[in-house]
Design an enzyme around this catalytic site. Structure first.
Site, PDB file in Angstrom:
ATOM      1  N   THR A  90      -3.017 -51.758 -12.063  1.00  9.60           N
ATOM      2  CA  THR A  90      -2.337 -52.661 -12.998  1.00  9.60           C
ATOM      3  C   THR A  90      -1.553 -51.848 -14.035  1.00  9.60           C
ATOM      4  OG1 THR A  90      -4.088 -52.663 -14.668  1.00  9.60           O
ATOM      5  CG2 THR A  90      -4.363 -54.175 -12.789  1.00  9.60           C
ATOM      6  N   HIS A  92      -2.137 -51.525 -17.005  1.00  4.13           N
ATOM      7  CA  HIS A  92      -3.027 -51.152 -18.116  1.00  4.13           C
ATOM      8  C   HIS A  92      -2.807 -49.697 -18.546  1.00  4.13           C
ATOM      9  CE1 HIS A  92      -6.485 -52.060 -20.607  1.00  4.13           C
ATOM     10  NE2 HIS A  92      -7.039 -50.923 -20.253  1.00  4.13           N
ATOM     11  N   ARG A 131      -6.908 -30.602 -13.491  1.00  4.47           N
ATOM     12  CA  ARG A 131      -6.521 -30.191 -14.848  1.00  4.47           C
ATOM     13  C   ARG A 131      -7.724 -30.067 -15.792  1.00  4.47           C
ATOM     14  NH1 ARG A 131      -2.885 -32.211 -11.986  1.00  4.47           N
ATOM     15  NH2 ARG A 131      -0.671 -31.746 -12.253  1.00  4.47           N
TER      16      ARG A 131
HETATM   17  N1  INI Z   1      -9.382 -45.511 -21.536  1.00  2.00           N
HETATM   18  C1  INI Z   1      -9.226 -44.223 -21.150  1.00  2.00           C
HETATM   19  O1  INI Z   1      -9.494 -43.323 -21.956  1.00  2.00           O
HETATM   20  N2  INI Z   1      -8.780 -43.918 -19.908  1.00  2.00           N
HETATM   21  C2  INI Z   1      -8.459 -44.881 -18.989  1.00  2.00           C
HETATM   22  O2  INI Z   1      -8.071 -44.524 -17.855  1.00  2.00           O
HETATM   23  C3  INI Z   1      -8.605 -46.235 -19.365  1.00  2.00           C
HETATM   24  N3  INI Z   1      -8.292 -47.278 -18.424  1.00  2.00           N
HETATM   25  O3  INI Z   1      -7.764 -46.982 -17.346  1.00  2.00           O
HETATM   26  O4  INI Z   1      -8.529 -48.428 -18.665  1.00  2.00           O
HETATM   27  C4  INI Z   1      -9.089 -46.538 -20.668  1.00  2.00           C
HETATM   28  N4  INI Z   1      -9.267 -47.805 -21.069  1.00  2.00           N
HETATM   29  C5  INI Z   1     -10.064 -48.161 -22.212  1.00  2.00           C
HETATM   30  C6  INI Z   1      -9.265 -48.161 -23.517  1.00  2.00           C
HETATM   31  O5  INI Z   1      -8.923 -46.855 -23.895  1.00  2.00           O
HETATM   32  C7  INI Z   1     -10.071 -48.787 -24.673  1.00  2.00           C
HETATM   33  O6  INI Z   1     -11.227 -48.032 -24.914  1.00  2.00           O
HETATM   34  C8  INI Z   1     -10.457 -50.241 -24.404  1.00  2.00           C
HETATM   35  O7  INI Z   1      -9.316 -50.992 -24.047  1.00  2.00           O
HETATM   36  C9  INI Z   1     -11.091 -50.883 -25.680  1.00  2.00           C
HETATM   37  O8  INI Z   1     -10.211 -50.847 -26.796  1.00  2.00           O
END
Ligand code: INI
Length: 161
Positions: A90, A92, A131
């Site tokens: 997605t 996101h 990485r």
């Molecule tokens: N947060 C990450 O650090 N890495 C990700 O890949 C990720 N994905 O893919 O969703 C991610 N989501 C959580 C986001 O950072 C917040 O903690 C959450 O939305 C609450 O505010």
């Protein structure tokens, strides 16, 4: 008349620097390795554990507000952000990675305190593993070295001589 060129460059010495590492728990199998790399870099550069505060956050979205809280204390010479945003099915990824990058950059510029961007933004888990201590080095180590260099450089520039 001769013109004397002056070159300003930060040393790679962590001695005496106060450092904060902000590390996200999301994708912790990657971010734990980035943290190990960053601590290794600080130690190899003459830093000691007592100079380093580690701040754990849920995910990369939470970097900007956390970095702003840390820089506002004026306790740190540099902040190091360690995270891993890995693309899914997605959009996101784009929101989280974009907010993290933009917010971290703005917090650094607004505060005048260097903030290193050790946040992986990758298309695959394999790219992140590469990485975080495998084929492509350890970006946590690199981010800590950058923070150390920039902290020393800014101290020099602020001394103004
Ligand atoms: N947060 C990450 O650090 N890495 C990700 O890949 C990720 N994905 O893919 O969703 C991610 N989501 C959580 C986001 O950072 C917040 O903690 C959450 O939305 C609450 O505010």
């Amino acid at each position: 008349m001769s013109i004397q060129t002056r070159i300003f460059e930060g040393e790679l010495s962590a001695a005496g620097l106060r450092l904060a590492i902000v590390v996200s728990r999301f994708n912790s199998f990657i971010t734990d390795r980035l943290l190990s790399g960053a601590l290794d870099a600080i130690q190899r550069s003459g830093g000691e554990d007592a100079q380093v505060d580690i701040v754990r956050i849920p995910g990369a979205w939470e970097f900007p507000i956390t970095v702003r809280a840390l820089t506002a204390t004026k306790k740190y010479d540099a902040v190091i952000c360690l995270g891993a945003v890995i693309k899914g099915d997605t959009p996101h990824f784009d929101y989280v990675a974009g907010e993290a990058a933009g917010g971290i950059g703005a917090a650094a510029v607004d505060s005048g305190i260097p903030v290193a961007f050790g946040v992986l933004t990758t298309n695959t888990v394999e790219q992140a593993v590469d990485r975080a201590g495998a084929k492509a080095g350890n970006k946590g180590f690199d981010a800590a070295m950058t923070a150390i260099e920039m902290a020393n450089l800014l101290q020099k520039l602020q001394a103004g001589n």
